[in-house]
Design an enzyme around this catalytic site. Structure first.
Site, PDB file in Angstrom:
ATOM      1  N   LYS A 288      -4.754  32.480 -20.443  1.00  0.00           N
ATOM      2  CA  LYS A 288      -4.128  33.658 -19.857  1.00  0.00           C
ATOM      3  C   LYS A 288      -5.123  34.787 -19.616  1.00  0.00           C
ATOM      4  CE  LYS A 288       0.649  32.701 -20.867  1.00  0.00           C
ATOM      5  NZ  LYS A 288       1.925  33.153 -21.409  1.00  0.00           N
ATOM      6  N   ARG A 323       1.295  25.596 -26.981  1.00  0.00           N
ATOM      7  CA  ARG A 323       1.409  25.177 -25.580  1.00  0.00           C
ATOM      8  C   ARG A 323       0.084  25.454 -24.860  1.00  0.00           C
ATOM      9  NH1 ARG A 323       2.975  27.303 -20.543  1.00  0.00           N
ATOM     10  NH2 ARG A 323       4.269  25.890 -19.290  1.00  0.00           N
TER      11      ARG A 323
END
Length: 343
Positions: A288, A323
């Site tokens: 991210k 994840r």
């Protein structure tokens, strides 16, 4: 219900944790390998000084018990699991287009299972900031052959569908998915709650404000960690009231969704507050933008080392789902953490 929160502090692991619990100096965290010795008590906007457990006043026993109780299993394998990201999209922020062809996506999923991936999370709509929505029918057309191929060739794999649309949820569950992962925490589609209440699948509720197109304007918090936990708690209550059993629920704090880079860091630093919800925790930090800002690494696909470092704090929860895109590296990191902290 979420007016009062307890922030566990002073973690011990393995034998030290068990000894401290036995002697009454600590409590187990979510019935996992970690135990906490101190807490901060948060009531509304007032936070207490750090205190040992022996000094916690009466009236907080229910909150302390919730932190130590076993968590819901979420209908996925027990213990910590790596959740492999399988984006069947042309516009994902990290690997858009890489697995857009069904056969390539199936091969990638099989490779993840081979190296120890516990859950495959299959998505047909990008939810990156500013992404363009697709229709449920378009989304289903992307993921249907991948679900079918993986169910046929890896029947032992736990499959998750990453969607906010009830049509895709229903069809994916019929095709063999065991988990629904909704970035809107079942707010987007009114039909999702009654649909899932009638099923027997795991449900991931993720924190987000607004939509992927508008969320950045809602990144305004007085206390991001407490507000995220309380807002997620409200969604847990809505799911419970709709008839979704607690043991089916998991929670994701939604790193990067309606949060600035600085807020994401605070949320990660104080992530143990999520234990107040009594649900299995999903950490989805892989590649991210916040990691790019922390490390100076511009390309998303070059942030796998940062992704592992940011994901491992979730191991304190005992049975998290991590994840990630790079499954082999995360499996290795998870196993090293277990070897160090379990005994």
């Amino acid at each position: 219900m979420w007016h009062k929160l307890v922030e566990p502090v002073g973690l011990l692991y393995g034998q030290m944790a068990r000894d401290a619990v036995a002697r009454g100096f600590a409590r187990p965290l979510m019935d996992g390998p970690a135990a906490f010795t101190h807490v901060r008590l948060i009531e509304g906007t007032v936070t207490s000084p750090l205190m040992p457990l022996a000094d916690v006043p009466k009236g907080w026993e229910a909150e302390l018990h919730r932190l130590s109780a076993p968590t819901s299993h979420g209908m996925v394998p027990p213990g910590p699991q790596v959740m492999g990201i399988l984006n069947v999209t042309p516009d994902s922020f990290s690997n858009g287009g890489q697995h857009f062809q069904a056969e390539e996506a199936i091969k990638a999923g099989l490779a993840m299972v081979e190296v120890g991936c516990g859950v495959l999370d299959i998505g047909g709509e990008s939810t990156r900031p500013g992404s363009s929505p697709v229709t449920p029918e378009q989304e289903w057309a992307r993921v249907a052959p991948v679900l079918a191929g993986l169910r046929a060739r890896a029947p032992q794999a736990t499959l998750s569908i990453d969607t906010r649309h009830s049509l895709v949820m229903a069809r994916a569950l019929s095709a063999g998915a065991a988990v629904v992962n909704d970035v809107t925490a079942l707010r987007h589609d009114p039909a999702a709650l009654p649909l899932l209440a009638a099923q027997n699948c795991g449900v991931v509720l993720m924190h987000m404000r607004g939509t992927p197109q508008t969320m950045e304007r809602y990144a305004v918090y007085d206390d991001v960690a407490c507000e995220v936990v309380r807002e997620l708690g409200q969604r847990v209550q809505v799911a419970l009231q709709a008839g979704i059993a607690r043991e089916r629920l998991m929670v994701d704090p939604g790193f990067g969704f309606a949060k600035t880079a600085a807020q994401n860091v605070v949320l990660l630093r104080r992530c143990l507050l999520l234990a107040n919800l009594g649900c299995r925790v999903v950490f989805a930090l892989s590649r991210k933008r916040m990691l790019g800002e922390m490390t100076g690494v511009a390309r998303a696909e070059d942030r796998d080392a940062a992704s592992m470092a940011a994901s491992l704090p979730a191991m304190a929860f005992g049975a998290p789902l991590l994840r990630v895109h790079d499954v082999p590296a995360m499996v290795q990191g998870m196993r090293v953490w277990q070897a160090i902290c379990r005994d």
